[in-house]
Each structure stands twice: as structure tokens, then as C-alpha cells.
Design a protein around this motif. Sequence first.
Motif, short mmCIF file in Angstrom:
data_model
loop_
_atom_site.label_atom_id
_atom_site.label_comp_id
_atom_site.label_asym_id
_atom_site.label_seq_id
_atom_site.Cartn_x
_atom_site.Cartn_y
_atom_site.Cartn_z
N SER A 1 0.85 -1.18 0.00
CA SER A 1 0.00 0.00 0.00
C SER A 1 0.89 1.23 0.00
CB SER A 1 -0.94 0.01 1.20
OG SER A 1 -0.21 -0.04 2.40
N GLY A 2 0.55 2.17 -0.84
CA GLY A 2 1.33 3.39 -0.96
C GLY A 2 0.67 4.52 -0.21
N THR A 3 0.75 5.69 -0.75
CA THR A 3 0.15 6.87 -0.14
C THR A 3 -1.35 6.87 -0.39
OG1 THR A 3 0.52 8.12 -2.16
CG2 THR A 3 2.27 8.18 -0.51
N ARG A 4 -2.02 7.90 0.09
CA ARG A 4 -3.46 8.05 -0.15
C ARG A 4 -3.68 9.16 -1.17
NH1 ARG A 4 -6.93 5.24 3.01
NH2 ARG A 4 -5.97 4.11 4.70
N ASP A 5 -4.72 8.98 -2.00
CA ASP A 5 -5.03 9.99 -3.01
C ASP A 5 -5.91 11.09 -2.41
OD1 ASP A 5 -7.64 9.02 -2.92
OD2 ASP A 5 -7.53 8.02 -4.86
N ALA A 6 -6.36 12.01 -3.26
CA ALA A 6 -7.16 13.15 -2.81
C ALA A 6 -8.48 12.73 -2.17
CB ALA A 6 -7.43 14.09 -3.98
N HIS A 7 -8.94 11.49 -2.45
CA HIS A 7 -10.21 10.98 -1.90
C HIS A 7 -9.95 10.04 -0.72
CE1 HIS A 7 -12.28 12.80 -5.26
NE2 HIS A 7 -11.37 12.25 -6.06
N ASN A 8 -8.72 10.05 -0.20
CA ASN A 8 -8.30 9.24 0.94
C ASN A 8 -8.31 7.74 0.65
OD1 ASN A 8 -7.16 9.23 3.50
ND2 ASN A 8 -9.13 8.80 4.49
N ARG A 9 -8.22 7.36 -0.62
CA ARG A 9 -8.11 5.96 -1.00
C ARG A 9 -6.64 5.58 -1.08
NH1 ARG A 9 -12.03 6.81 -6.03
NH2 ARG A 9 -10.28 8.19 -6.39
N VAL A 10 -6.32 4.36 -0.65
CA VAL A 10 -4.94 3.88 -0.70
C VAL A 10 -4.55 3.64 -2.16
CG1 VAL A 10 -3.39 2.00 -0.07
CG2 VAL A 10 -5.08 2.83 1.58
N VAL A 11 -3.40 4.16 -2.55
CA VAL A 11 -2.88 3.96 -3.89
C VAL A 11 -1.93 2.76 -3.85
CG1 VAL A 11 -1.50 4.98 -5.74
CG2 VAL A 11 -3.06 6.42 -4.39
N ALA A 12 -2.22 1.74 -4.64
CA ALA A 12 -1.40 0.53 -4.66
C ALA A 12 -0.07 0.80 -5.34
CB ALA A 12 -2.14 -0.58 -5.38
N VAL A 13 0.98 0.17 -4.81
CA VAL A 13 2.31 0.24 -5.39
C VAL A 13 2.76 -1.20 -5.65
CG1 VAL A 13 4.72 0.88 -4.97
CG2 VAL A 13 2.87 2.35 -4.16
N TYR A 14 3.29 -1.45 -6.84
CA TYR A 14 3.75 -2.80 -7.19
C TYR A 14 5.23 -2.77 -7.51
CZ TYR A 14 -1.12 -4.09 -7.39
OH TYR A 14 -2.43 -4.32 -7.06
N THR A 15 5.95 -3.81 -7.06
CA THR A 15 7.36 -3.95 -7.34
C THR A 15 7.59 -5.29 -8.02
OG1 THR A 15 7.83 -2.72 -5.32
CG2 THR A 15 9.65 -3.92 -6.31
N PRO A 16 8.08 -5.30 -9.26
CA PRO A 16 8.28 -4.16 -10.15
C PRO A 16 6.93 -3.56 -10.57
CG PRO A 16 8.73 -6.20 -11.32
CD PRO A 16 8.44 -6.57 -9.90
N PRO A 17 6.94 -2.33 -11.11
CA PRO A 17 5.70 -1.70 -11.54
C PRO A 17 4.97 -2.56 -12.58
CG PRO A 17 7.50 -0.12 -11.54
CD PRO A 17 8.11 -1.47 -11.30
N LEU A 18 3.63 -2.42 -12.64
CA LEU A 18 2.82 -3.26 -13.52
C LEU A 18 3.10 -3.05 -15.00
CD1 LEU A 18 -0.61 -3.20 -11.65
CD2 LEU A 18 1.19 -4.93 -11.57
N ASP A 19 3.69 -1.91 -15.36
CA ASP A 19 4.00 -1.69 -16.77
C ASP A 19 5.36 -2.28 -17.17
OD1 ASP A 19 5.58 0.12 -15.40
OD2 ASP A 19 5.08 1.83 -16.69
N GLN A 20 5.99 -3.02 -16.24
CA GLN A 20 7.25 -3.71 -16.51
C GLN A 20 7.03 -5.20 -16.27
OE1 GLN A 20 10.36 -2.06 -14.08
NE2 GLN A 20 9.86 0.05 -14.66
N PRO A 21 7.87 -6.06 -16.85
CA PRO A 21 7.73 -7.50 -16.59
C PRO A 21 7.94 -7.81 -15.11
CG PRO A 21 9.20 -7.10 -18.44
CD PRO A 21 8.94 -5.77 -17.80
#
Length: 123
Positions: free
Chosen positions: A20-40
Motif C-alpha cells: 500500500s502506498g500513499t493516499r489519493d485526494a479521496h483518501n483511498r490507498v494507492v497501490a504500489v507494485y514492485t516491479p511496476p505493472l507496466d514492466q515484466p
Amino acid sequence: MSASLEWPTPITVGHHVYSSGTRDAHNRVVAVYTPPLDQPGVQVAVIGIETPKSLEPHVTGHTNRVERTAKLFTLPGFKPADRDVIDLPELGQWEVVGIPESSDGNPFGWVPGNTINLRRITG
């Protein structure tokens, strides 16, 4: 059966670890993926993939929504967590649902691997 017997692993999938990453303007948790989803994802050899099944739930406002489920069969050492993402060859990215199912603790002392439940929702 020998405790050292292992299944062949003819398929390679990619693994993205969720946090779980930071929260957005609507207080929803922003997901973080390692590696990012746009990479293999990190490459992992697996035993097999169940043929995906399709569900089409009747959800108001989602007339084109399709939920698909599948199972990933792995060796004992690979245990992705809930919400991780798996890149399946030719099937795209799928979310891990729950914890790995294992036969650990069975009376025979041999654990052939884990079953990982996956889902993909579109629409």
C-alpha cells in the motif's frame, strides 16, 4: 514417495509484489507494485495454470463486467501474497486472491506445491 520429489516447472510467470502506498485526494490507498505493472514481473517457474473460468455477475452499472478465475500451481517455495499480481503467458495480469493453499501438514510428509487462486475483472 520420496520427500525430495518435485514436479517439472515448464511455465514461467511474472510476479509483482503489492504494497500500500500513499493516499489519493479521496483518501483511498494507492497501490504500489514492485516491479511496476507496466514492466515484466520477477520471473518464476511454475508447474501449471488451470484453464480460466468465466463468471458474468449481474452488477448494476457493469453491463460488460466479466470476472475470470484461475489457479496457478507452484512449487512449495513460491508463496505470493493477497493482492500481488501475476503475469500469465498470453492471459495478461491477474490478481492473487487470498493466501496460497498448501498440503503442508499432511500425514505423508510430502508437499508437492501450492495452489494460488487468481482473478481478473474486466468491464
